[in-house]
Design an enzyme around this catalytic site. Structure first.
Site, short mmCIF file in Angstrom:
data_model
loop_
_atom_site.label_atom_id
_atom_site.label_comp_id
_atom_site.label_asym_id
_atom_site.label_seq_id
_atom_site.Cartn_x
_atom_site.Cartn_y
_atom_site.Cartn_z
N HIS A 149 1.53 -2.61 14.13
CA HIS A 149 1.80 -3.90 13.62
C HIS A 149 1.57 -5.08 14.51
O HIS A 149 1.70 -6.24 14.29
CB HIS A 149 3.10 -4.37 12.77
CG HIS A 149 3.21 -3.45 11.63
ND1 HIS A 149 4.49 -2.96 10.99
CD2 HIS A 149 2.22 -2.72 10.86
CE1 HIS A 149 4.23 -2.49 9.96
NE2 HIS A 149 3.08 -2.06 9.78
N CYS B 193 -13.43 -20.91 19.86
CA CYS B 193 -13.86 -21.84 19.06
C CYS B 193 -13.05 -22.91 18.27
O CYS B 193 -13.53 -23.92 17.78
CB CYS B 193 -14.19 -21.00 17.55
SG CYS B 193 -12.45 -20.75 16.69
N ASN C 1 18.86 7.22 11.14
CA ASN C 1 19.11 5.79 10.52
C ASN C 1 20.51 5.42 10.20
O ASN C 1 21.16 6.57 9.69
CB ASN C 1 18.10 5.69 9.36
CG ASN C 1 18.05 4.08 9.05
OD1 ASN C 1 18.57 3.36 8.68
ND2 ASN C 1 16.57 3.81 8.68
N ASN D 6 7.13 -1.93 15.58
CA ASN D 6 7.76 -3.06 16.09
C ASN D 6 6.66 -4.01 16.86
O ASN D 6 5.71 -3.31 17.63
CB ASN D 6 8.87 -2.89 17.01
CG ASN D 6 10.05 -2.16 16.39
OD1 ASN D 6 10.12 -2.14 15.10
ND2 ASN D 6 11.13 -1.51 16.86
N VAL D 7 6.76 -5.15 16.94
CA VAL D 7 6.07 -6.36 17.54
C VAL D 7 6.66 -6.98 18.70
O VAL D 7 6.05 -7.76 19.37
CB VAL D 7 5.72 -7.46 16.63
CG1 VAL D 7 4.67 -6.88 15.37
CG2 VAL D 7 6.64 -8.23 16.10
C1 BJW Z 1 19.03 1.35 12.33
C2 BJW Z 1 20.01 0.40 13.36
C3 BJW Z 1 20.37 1.20 14.64
C4 BJW Z 1 19.61 -1.01 11.79
N1 BJW Z 1 19.92 2.43 14.63
N2 BJW Z 1 18.78 2.40 12.51
C5 BJW Z 1 1.04 1.86 -0.53
C6 BJW Z 1 2.19 1.52 -1.59
C7 BJW Z 1 2.59 0.32 -1.73
C8 BJW Z 1 2.19 -0.88 -1.31
C9 BJW Z 1 1.23 -0.76 -0.18
C10 BJW Z 1 0.65 0.61 -0.09
N3 BJW Z 1 -0.28 0.28 0.99
C11 BJW Z 1 -0.26 -1.03 1.43
C12 BJW Z 1 0.66 -1.60 0.78
C13 BJW Z 1 0.82 -2.95 0.73
C14 BJW Z 1 1.84 -3.37 1.97
C15 BJW Z 1 3.00 -2.63 1.78
O1 BJW Z 1 3.41 -1.70 2.22
N4 BJW Z 1 4.02 -3.25 0.64
C16 BJW Z 1 5.35 -2.64 0.55
C17 BJW Z 1 6.50 -3.62 1.14
C18 BJW Z 1 5.34 -2.65 -1.04
N5 BJW Z 1 1.07 -3.11 3.40
C19 BJW Z 1 0.33 -3.78 3.81
O2 BJW Z 1 -0.03 -5.01 3.41
C20 BJW Z 1 0.09 -3.42 5.26
N6 BJW Z 1 -1.51 -3.56 5.09
C21 BJW Z 1 -2.44 -2.69 4.51
O3 BJW Z 1 -1.99 -1.55 4.14
O4 BJW Z 1 -3.72 -2.95 4.40
C22 BJW Z 1 -4.50 -2.40 3.61
C23 BJW Z 1 -3.96 -2.56 2.11
C24 BJW Z 1 -3.56 -3.85 1.89
C25 BJW Z 1 -3.13 -4.16 0.71
C26 BJW Z 1 -2.87 -3.26 -0.48
C27 BJW Z 1 -3.35 -1.92 -0.12
C28 BJW Z 1 -3.78 -1.65 1.35
C29 BJW Z 1 0.32 -4.22 6.29
C30 BJW Z 1 1.72 -4.26 6.56
C31 BJW Z 1 2.07 -5.39 7.64
C32 BJW Z 1 3.86 -5.42 7.86
N7 BJW Z 1 3.84 -6.50 8.66
C33 BJW Z 1 5.25 -6.71 8.90
C34 BJW Z 1 5.35 -8.05 9.80
C35 BJW Z 1 4.79 -8.07 11.20
C36 BJW Z 1 4.91 -9.47 11.77
C37 BJW Z 1 6.03 -9.64 12.09
O5 BJW Z 1 7.17 -8.92 12.67
O6 BJW Z 1 6.20 -11.08 11.94
O7 BJW Z 1 5.99 -5.67 9.87
S1 BJW Z 1 6.31 -6.82 7.50
C38 BJW Z 1 7.85 -6.04 8.67
O8 BJW Z 1 8.35 -4.76 7.89
C39 BJW Z 1 7.39 -5.99 9.71
C40 BJW Z 1 7.77 -4.34 10.20
O9 BJW Z 1 7.14 -3.69 11.16
C41 BJW Z 1 7.73 -3.66 8.68
C42 BJW Z 1 8.77 -2.59 8.64
O10 BJW Z 1 10.09 -2.84 8.74
P1 BJW Z 1 11.04 -1.99 9.65
O11 BJW Z 1 10.74 -1.73 10.90
O12 BJW Z 1 11.46 -0.44 8.67
O13 BJW Z 1 12.58 -2.77 9.59
P2 BJW Z 1 13.56 -3.04 8.47
O14 BJW Z 1 14.27 -4.35 8.66
O15 BJW Z 1 13.04 -3.07 7.11
O16 BJW Z 1 14.48 -1.94 8.49
C43 BJW Z 1 15.26 -1.52 9.69
C44 BJW Z 1 16.15 -0.36 9.62
O17 BJW Z 1 16.85 0.14 10.58
C45 BJW Z 1 16.94 -0.15 8.37
O18 BJW Z 1 16.76 1.11 7.65
C46 BJW Z 1 18.46 -0.02 8.97
O19 BJW Z 1 19.28 0.89 8.24
C47 BJW Z 1 18.10 0.55 10.19
N8 BJW Z 1 18.94 0.36 11.42
N9 BJW Z 1 19.99 -0.70 12.94
C48 BJW Z 1 19.21 3.32 13.79
N10 BJW Z 1 21.08 0.65 15.56
#
Ligand code: BJW
Length: 245
Positions: free
Chosen positions: A118, A154, A216, A101-102
């Site tokens: 992140h 810059c 979750n 989380n951010v």
């Molecule tokens: C509840 C609830 C309650 C609701 N109680 N539960 C390997 C395999 C495939 C792809 C890749 C890989 N390695 C890297 C990649 C590429 C990519 C990636 O992962 N892509 C996939 C999506 C396919 N990753 C990257 O690009 C990362 N960089 C990287 O790995 O660099 C090297 C590299 C690059 C390229 C290729 C290979 C290597 C960087 C990832 C950056 C993610 N950034 C974001 C945005 C941040 C800025 C912003 O906020 O604006 O981060 S994306 C967004 O998703 C944000 C979150 O932190 C992140 C995760 O989301 P999260 O937290 O899981 O939220 P939700 O909404 O998805 O889920 C909420 C959950 O809560 C749900 O399950 C609900 O059920 C639950 N819930 N209420 C309990 N009360």
């Protein structure tokens, strides 16, 4: 459910090293929208198409507007009972919270050993990555001025110091998070477990011998990997577990 919670509480009591990895779901009860799923911020767009350096390069004003309005939203949110429990547990030696989380609500709850994979909505960095501006700086202005903030070093465009898709995470954060997978108990809380490398941590912890559990509302790719799968609201489950300790 009662039995699952008792089992997990016993694991928490007995763990010398406990790592909790959190996602947007833990902040949902605070009023911070999640990304994916019903009510999610990105329900109408693919997250992967919005949170990228290319999106910022082609439409910086639009991206800034989006982040400025998220700041306003998050500024009015407070840590909830789930953040508070993790902050309390973090006073114990060996407890690490790794968050995607951010919103900085774990920071505001007082969490001690915290890894922010992140970045932060409340920090800026130089989009052009000039030498001095590559290091994020704190900026807590709400509202942000209409003009896009500038790098003080810059003069180029500043950007939110968050990690977008395709960008590398801070190697120091990744290394601390990986280190934290060497634990007795690994909890994955409120994350859809689809974004890597964060999503890979639970498997890593399991392969290193940790007992793993998910909290979750819904099933995720992690559900079938973990030893114990608890369906429920983090802000209810964590205080219940805390009361059982
Ligand atoms: C509840 C609830 C309650 C609701 N109680 N539960 C390997 C395999 C495939 C792809 C890749 C890989 N390695 C890297 C990649 C590429 C990519 C990636 O992962 N892509 C996939 C999506 C396919 N990753 C990257 O690009 C990362 N960089 C990287 O790995 O660099 C090297 C590299 C690059 C390229 C290729 C290979 C290597 C960087 C990832 C950056 C993610 N950034 C974001 C945005 C941040 C800025 C912003 O906020 O604006 O981060 S994306 C967004 O998703 C944000 C979150 O932190 C992140 C995760 O989301 P999260 O937290 O899981 O939220 P939700 O909404 O998805 O889920 C909420 C959950 O809560 C749900 O399950 C609900 O059920 C639950 N819930 N209420 C309990 N009360």
């Amino acid at each position: 459910m009662e039995r699952l919670l008792q089992t997990l509480a016993a694991r928490i009591r007995g763990a010398r090293r406990l790592t909790a990895m959190t996602g947007a779901g833990i902040s949902a009860a605070s009023g911070v929208p999640t990304f994916r799923g019903p009510g999610g911020m990105w329900r109408t767009h693919r997250a992967e198409d919005l949170a990228t350096p290319d999106a910022f390069a082609s439409a910086p004003a639009l991206v800034w507007e989006r982040y400025a309005s998220r700041r306003e939203k998050v500024a009015s949110c407070r840590p909830n009972a789930a953040h508070d429990v993790l902050a309390r547990w973090s006073t114990r030696e060996g407890v690490v919270v790794v968050t995607q989380n951010v919103d900085d609500l774990h920071v505001r709850a007082g969490t001690r050993d915290l890894v922010r994979l992140h970045g932060s909505l409340w920090e800026l960095a130089c989009f052009g990555r000039c030498t001095a501006g590559a290091q994020p700086w704190r900026d807590e202005r709400v509202p942000l001025p209409d003009a896009i903030p500038r790098c003080p070093h810059c003069g180029g465009h500043a950007r939110p110091a968050v990690v977008w898709f395709g960008e590398s995470l801070d190697p120091a954060d990744v290394s601390r998070a990986l280190e934290a997978t060497a634990c007795d108990l690994f909890l994955t809380i409120g994350t859809s477990a689809v974004v890597y490398p964060a999503a890979g941590l639970v498997r890593e912890a399991r392969s290193r011998g940790a007992f793993t559990a998910e909290i979750n509302l819904e099933e995720t790719p992690a559900s079938s990997l973990v030893d114990l799968d608890i369906r429920g609201h983090a802000e209810e489950i964590l205080p219940t577990l805390d009361a059982l300790l």
